[in-house]
Scaffold this motif. Structure first.
Motif, PDB file in Angstrom:
ATOM      1  N   ASP A 120       0.810  -1.212   0.000  1.00  0.00           N
ATOM      2  CA  ASP A 120       0.000   0.000   0.000  1.00  0.00           C
ATOM      3  C   ASP A 120       0.846   1.265   0.000  1.00  0.00           C
ATOM      4  OD1 ASP A 120      -2.661  -1.277   0.269  1.00  0.00           O
ATOM      5  OD2 ASP A 120      -1.857  -1.956   2.190  1.00  0.00           O
ATOM      6  N   LYS A 123      -0.542   4.381  -1.945  1.00  0.00           N
ATOM      7  CA  LYS A 123      -1.672   5.050  -1.292  1.00  0.00           C
ATOM      8  C   LYS A 123      -1.212   5.791  -0.043  1.00  0.00           C
ATOM      9  CE  LYS A 123      -5.683   2.395  -2.876  1.00  0.00           C
ATOM     10  NZ  LYS A 123      -5.097   1.749  -4.035  1.00  0.00           N
ATOM     11  N   TYR A 371      -6.362   6.260   9.643  1.00  0.00           N
ATOM     12  CA  TYR A 371      -7.196   5.839   8.523  1.00  0.00           C
ATOM     13  C   TYR A 371      -6.581   4.747   7.646  1.00  0.00           C
ATOM     14  CZ  TYR A 371     -10.073   9.735   9.904  1.00  0.00           C
ATOM     15  OH  TYR A 371     -10.873  10.570  10.628  1.00  0.00           O
ATOM     16  N   MET A 372      -5.282   4.521   7.785  1.00  0.00           N
ATOM     17  CA  MET A 372      -4.658   3.407   7.073  1.00  0.00           C
ATOM     18  C   MET A 372      -3.721   2.674   8.037  1.00  0.00           C
ATOM     19  SD  MET A 372      -3.926   4.824   3.196  1.00  0.00           S
ATOM     20  CE  MET A 372      -3.621   3.150   2.610  1.00  0.00           C
ATOM     21  N   ARG A 440      -5.646  -5.488   6.882  1.00  0.00           N
ATOM     22  CA  ARG A 440      -6.738  -4.941   6.084  1.00  0.00           C
ATOM     23  C   ARG A 440      -6.257  -4.636   4.675  1.00  0.00           C
ATOM     24  NH1 ARG A 440     -10.974  -2.208   8.661  1.00  0.00           N
ATOM     25  NH2 ARG A 440     -11.600  -1.566   6.570  1.00  0.00           N
ATOM     26  N   ASP A 441      -7.191  -4.713   3.742  1.00  0.00           N
ATOM     27  CA  ASP A 441      -6.899  -4.482   2.331  1.00  0.00           C
ATOM     28  C   ASP A 441      -7.472  -3.122   1.925  1.00  0.00           C
ATOM     29  OD1 ASP A 441      -6.631  -4.509  -0.409  1.00  0.00           O
ATOM     30  OD2 ASP A 441      -7.265  -6.593  -0.634  1.00  0.00           O
ATOM     31  N   TYR A 442      -6.628  -2.245   1.403  1.00  0.00           N
ATOM     32  CA  TYR A 442      -7.055  -0.894   1.021  1.00  0.00           C
ATOM     33  C   TYR A 442      -7.117  -0.720  -0.496  1.00  0.00           C
ATOM     34  CZ  TYR A 442      -5.887   0.118   5.900  1.00  0.00           C
ATOM     35  OH  TYR A 442      -5.825   0.108   7.275  1.00  0.00           O
ATOM     36  N   VAL A 445      -9.865   1.433  -2.223  1.00  0.00           N
ATOM     37  CA  VAL A 445     -10.033   2.838  -1.864  1.00  0.00           C
ATOM     38  C   VAL A 445      -9.193   3.712  -2.789  1.00  0.00           C
ATOM     39  CG1 VAL A 445      -9.916   4.544  -0.022  1.00  0.00           C
ATOM     40  CG2 VAL A 445     -10.336   2.141   0.533  1.00  0.00           C
ATOM     41  N   LEU A 459     -12.015   6.877   2.806  1.00  0.00           N
ATOM     42  CA  LEU A 459     -11.491   5.874   3.738  1.00  0.00           C
ATOM     43  C   LEU A 459     -12.515   5.539   4.812  1.00  0.00           C
ATOM     44  CD1 LEU A 459      -7.846   7.202   4.010  1.00  0.00           C
ATOM     45  CD2 LEU A 459      -8.464   4.857   3.369  1.00  0.00           C
ATOM     46  N   ASP A 463     -14.390   1.931   5.313  1.00  0.00           N
ATOM     47  CA  ASP A 463     -14.331   1.223   6.593  1.00  0.00           C
ATOM     48  C   ASP A 463     -15.728   0.843   7.067  1.00  0.00           C
ATOM     49  OD1 ASP A 463     -13.201   0.082   8.777  1.00  0.00           O
ATOM     50  OD2 ASP A 463     -12.477   1.920   9.695  1.00  0.00           O
ATOM     51  N   HIS A 466     -17.139  -1.920   5.021  1.00  0.00           N
ATOM     52  CA  HIS A 466     -16.545  -3.182   5.464  1.00  0.00           C
ATOM     53  C   HIS A 466     -17.283  -3.716   6.686  1.00  0.00           C
ATOM     54  CE1 HIS A 466     -13.439  -6.024   6.790  1.00  0.00           C
ATOM     55  NE2 HIS A 466     -13.432  -5.409   7.961  1.00  0.00           N
TER      56      HIS A 466
END
Length: 692
Positions: A120, A123, A371-372, A440-442, A445, A459, A463, A466
C-alpha cells in the motif's frame, strides 16, 4: 458526509472518541477494550538509564518510601519534566509515541518519494502528501463541505435531516452512536449497537457543573464563530447548547456505562418507535446501510429513550444548526485556517491546555495511523520489529499466565467449580504479540494526493462499508483494535484476547538485555495487568469465549465484590486537583488490574529465580528494583486542563495513585523498603485489599 476527527490515543489503552453525530467507531471499538494507561517520563535514549533500566538520578531519597513512594521513585525526575508546547502530557507512552511517529514519518517520506516497498506504499504516499499540502487546503477553503452544508440546510423535515447527515456513502451520522460489534450474548456473531449521544463537550459534567463554567462560555463563543463564518447572522448558540445540555442531563455517567449487564438491552428494530418514540429510527438505519436489521442492542437504554424524546421536542431549525456546527467541527482540522484555527484554539488550547500546534508532519502521521493503520503497521513491523523479540515476549507472557493460574488455584475463597471455570478461561486466553496475523486491504479505496478531505471521506466510507458487509457473517477474532505502531497494550474482552503491539516492546517497558527484576516490574506488570482484566469486575462476567454469562456461584461473587468495593472507597478518597477527586467506581476495573498485574508479575519474577537469590545491584535488592521499575513507568506531568478533561470518563486513576494506591496493598513492598506503622502509606495487614 460527516467527517470524523482523527482519534487520539493518549494513554495506550483506548482510542478517544472519533467525534461525529451518529458516531462511527468501526474497528477501533471492536469490543470494550481495557488496558494499561501509562504516563511517565522516559529518556529518549535508553542508554541514559543504563542496562539496569532504573533512573537512579531521578529518585528523591530525601522522601521516605513509606510516606510517598511515587515521589521517592520519581521526585527529581518530576522536577526535570517539561511538557512540549504541542502536547498535553509527558510520559513513557508519549515518548514512545514520538519515537514511533518519527519511524512512521520515515516510512511515509519513502512512500511519498516512490521508495516504499509495501503493498500500500503508493496510497500511503498520496495520503501523506495530501495532508502535508497546506497550500492546497487553504486554497480550497470551505469548498470540501459546501455540498453537505447545502443538504443539511435544505432538509425539510427531521427525518430528511437524519437521512442527510447519514450520508449517501452510508457513514453513520445521527443523534446517537452506532457501532457493529461482537454480540455480548454470542461473540461469534456481530450485533448493531446503539449508544447514547456523543456530546460536543468532553463529558456530561462540562454541561452540568460549575467547575466547567468557563469552558461552557468558550464553547458558546466557538459555536458562534463557526456558524458566523459560514453565513449565520444570528447563530442560535443558546438553543444548540440547551439541546446538548438536555442530552447531557439524561446521559449515563461513565461509571454506569461500565456494567456489561446494564448495557446489554437487545430489542427488535420494529419496536424502536414504541420503545424510544420521537426519533426516525427507520430513516437513520437506512441512511447507514442497515435497512432490514432485525435486532439492535441499546446500551444506555434510558438515555436513548429520553434523547429520542428530546429530539422530538426540539425544533427543526435548531437541529439543522446543531448538525451543521457538529459537521464543521469534525471537519475543521482538515479544512483551511478559517476553520482549523478556531478548532485548535477551543479543542486543543482551551480544553487540553496545548500551547502550540503540532508540526504538519505529525498531523499527517496521525492521519495515516488513524485511517490506514494496517498499511502503516505492516510496513512498520517489516522494518522495526524482529521475530526474536516477539518470541522472547511470548515466553514472558507464558510465565505470567502460569503465575496467574497459581493465584487462581490458591484463592482459598473460591469454590472448586468456579475455580475450574476461571482456569479454563485463563487457558483459553489468546495472546497476540507484535503484529496481527492478517492485514486490512485498502486496494478498493481511491486516494488522491490533492484531495485530503475526499481521501478521509472515502477511507471512512470504505471502513463502514466493510463493517456493514460482514455484520451477518462470523466474527473476525484476528482483528486488532490498534496497530503495531501504537505504544500500547490492551484487552479485547469479547475475544478473550490480550494484545501487545510492537511499539511498546522496547525500553523502558521491555529490554532483553536489562535486569530481570526491572523487566518484570515493567512489561511483566503490564502483561499481568492485561491478564487480570479478564478477571476484573467486568471481565469476570464473561466466559472463556468472551460471551456475557455468569459462571460464578453467588458466594464466590460476593467474596469478589467485597474487596472491589474496598478499592472503590480507597480511590474515591484521592484528590487529583483541588476539589476534584478520583471516581473510584469508574476506575475500579483498572485498579483491580493494576493490583493484580503487579502481584502476578512479582510472583513470576520470583519463580524465574528458581532456587537462586536475586543479586543486589547498585545497592538495590531484586524486589526493590521491581517496585521502582513499576513506579517509574508512571512518572508524568499533565496539563491541568487535560486532567480536568479526563476526570469524567478516563477509567484509569491518575498516575501517582497507580503507585501510591497499589503498593500499600502488597505485603512484599513493606518488607522491601522497611515501611512501618506510622508511615503515611502504611495500611494494617488485616486492612490490605486483596482481590487476586
Amino acid at each position: 458526509m460527516t467527517i470524523n476527527r482523527v482519534p487520539t490515543v493518549d494513554r495506550g489503552f483506548k482510542s478517544a472518541a472519533r467525534r461525529c453525530l451518529f458516531r462511527f467507531a468501526g474497528a477501533l471499538a471492536l469490543a470494550a477494550m481495557s488496558g494499561v494507561a501509562c504516563a511517565g517520563q522516559v529518556p529518549r535514549d535508553p542508554a541514559d538509564i543504563g542496562a539496569l533500566g532504573i533512573d537512579l538520578s531521578g529518585m528523591d531519597q530525601s522522601v521516605a518510601p513509606g510516606n510517598d513512594f511515587y515521589r521517592y521513585a520519581n521526585g527529581r525526575g518530576l522536577g526535570r519534566l517539561v511538557i512540549p508546547s504541542d502536547q498535553v502530557v509527558l510520559s513513557p507512552f508519549t515518548v514512545l509515541a514520538d519515537r514511533s511517529g518519527e519511524q512512521v514519518r520515515k516510512l511515509a517520506d519513502d512512500a511519498a518519494a516512490g521508495r516504499g516497498s509495501s503493498r500500500d506504499a503508493d496510497k500511503l504516499g498520496k495520503l501523506y502528501r495530501s495532508s502535508l499540502d497546506r497550500a492546497r487546503v487553504e486554497a480550497l477553503g470551505a469548498r470540501p463541505i459546501k455540498s453537505e452544508m447545502r443538504r443539511i440546510l435544505g432538509a425539510r423535515s427531521k427525518a430528511a435531516l437524519i437521512q442527510v447527515i447519514g450520508g449517501a456513502s452510508g457513514l453513520p451520522s445521527s443523534a446517537f452512536e452506532l457501532m457493529i460489534q461482537p454480540d455480548p450474548s454470542d461473540t461469534n456473531r456481530y450485533a448493531v449497537m446503539i449508544r447514547q449521544p456523543v456530546l460536543g463537550l468532553p463529558d456530561r459534567d462540562y454541561y452540568l457543573t460549575d467547575r466547567y463554567h468557563s469552558e461552557r462560555a468558550a464553547y458558546a463563543r466557538y459555536i458562534a464563530q463557526i456558524l458566523t463564518g459560514v453565513g449565520f447572522d444570528r447563530p442560535p448558540v443558546a438553543a444548540i447548547i440547551r439541546f446538548e445540555t438536555r442530552e447531557a442531563e439524561v446521559s449515563w455517567p461513565a461509571a454506569e456505562r461500565r456494567d456489561p449487564l446494564k448495557t446489554y438491552n437487545p430489542v427488535r428494530t420494529a419496536d424502536l418507535p414504541r420503545i424510544a418514540p420521537g426519533f426516525p429510527w427507520r430513516d437513520a438505519l437506512r441512511s447507514c446501510g442497515l435497512a432490514g436489521t432485525q435486532t439492535v442492542v441499546l446500551t444506555d437504554k434510558s438515555a436513548i429513550v429520553k434523547t429520542a424524546a428530546i429530539f422530538a421536542t426540539t425544533d427543526l431549525a435548531t437541529l439543522k444548526a446543531w448538525a451543521l456546527f457538529r459537521m464543521i467541527d469534525n471537519a475543521a482540522p482538515y479544512l483551511s485556517s478559517a476553520f482549523a484555527d478556531p478548532s485548535f484554539e477551543f479543542r486543543d488550547r482551551t480544553l487540553g491546555g496545548v500551547q502550540s500546534r503540532q508540526p504538519r508532519w505529525k498531523q499527517a502521521v496521525d492521519l495515516l495511523n488513524a485511517y490506514m493503520s494496517d498499511a502503516v503497521g505492516r510496513a512498520y513491523v517489516e522494518k522495526y520489529f524482529s521475530p526474536e523479540r516477539k518470541r522472547t515476549v511470548e515466553t514472558l507472557v507464558d510465565n505470567l499466565r502460569g503465575a496467574m493460574g497459581r493465584r487462581i488455584e490458591g484463592a482459598a475463597w473460591m469454590s472448586a467449580g468456579t475455580k475450574a471455570k476461571a482456569l479454563q478461561k485463563l487457558d483459553a486466553l489468546r495472546v497476540e504479540v507484535g503484529y496481527p496475523d492478517k492485514w486490512r486491504d485498502y486496494r478498493a479505496v481511491s486516494i488522491s494526493q490533492s484531495d485530503l478531505y475526499g481521501n478521509i471521506e472515502r477511507l471512512q466510507a470504505a471502513d463502514w462499508k466493510h463493517q456493514v458487509a460482514r455484520r451477518n457473517g462470523p466474527v473476525d477474532k484476528t482483528e486488532w483494535a490498534l496497530g503495531p505502531q501504537f505504544a500500547t497494550a490492551y484487552n479485547i474482552s469479547a475475544f478473550n484476547k490480550i494484545v501487545f503491539p510492537a511499539a511498546i516492546l522496547q525500553p523502558p517497558f521491555f529490554n532483553p538485555a536489562a535486569d530481570a527484576a526491572v523487566n518484570y516490574g515493567a512489561i511483566g506488570a503490564v502483561i499481568g495487568h492485561e491478564i487480570t482484566h479478564s478477571f476484573d469486575d467486568k471481565g469476570r462476567r464473561l466466559d472463556p469465549s468472551g460471551r456475557l454469562r455468569d459462571w460464578w456461584t453467588a458466594a464466590d461473587a460476593a467474596h469478589f465484590e467485597a474487596p472491589a468495593r474496598q478499592l472503590i472507597e480507597q480511590y474515591s478518597n484521592y484528590e487529583v486537583l483541588p476539589g476534584l477527586k478520583v471516581n473510584g467506581s469508574l476506575t475500579v476495573g483498572e485498579n483491580i488490574a493494576d493490583l493484580g498485574g503487579v502481584l502476578v508479575a512479582l510472583d513470576a519474577y520470583h519463580n524465574s529465580l528458581g532456587t537462586r537469590s536475586a543479586a543486589v545491584i547498585a545497592g538495590l535488592t531484586g524486589d526493590q528494583r521491581f517496585f521502582l521499575s513499576w513506579a517509574q513507568l508512571w512518572r508524568s506531568k499533565r496539563r491541568e486542563q487535560f486532567i480536568n478533561q479526563m476526570a469524567g470518563f478516563d477509567p484509569h486513576a491518575p498516575d501517582q495513585f497507580r503507585v501510591n494506591g497499589v503498593l500499600p496493598n502488597i505485603d512484599a513492598w513493606y518488607e522491601a523498603f522497611g515501611v512501618e506503622r506510622g508511615d503515611a502509606l502504611y495500611v494494617a495487614l488485616d486492612r490490605r485489599i486483596r482481590v487476586w
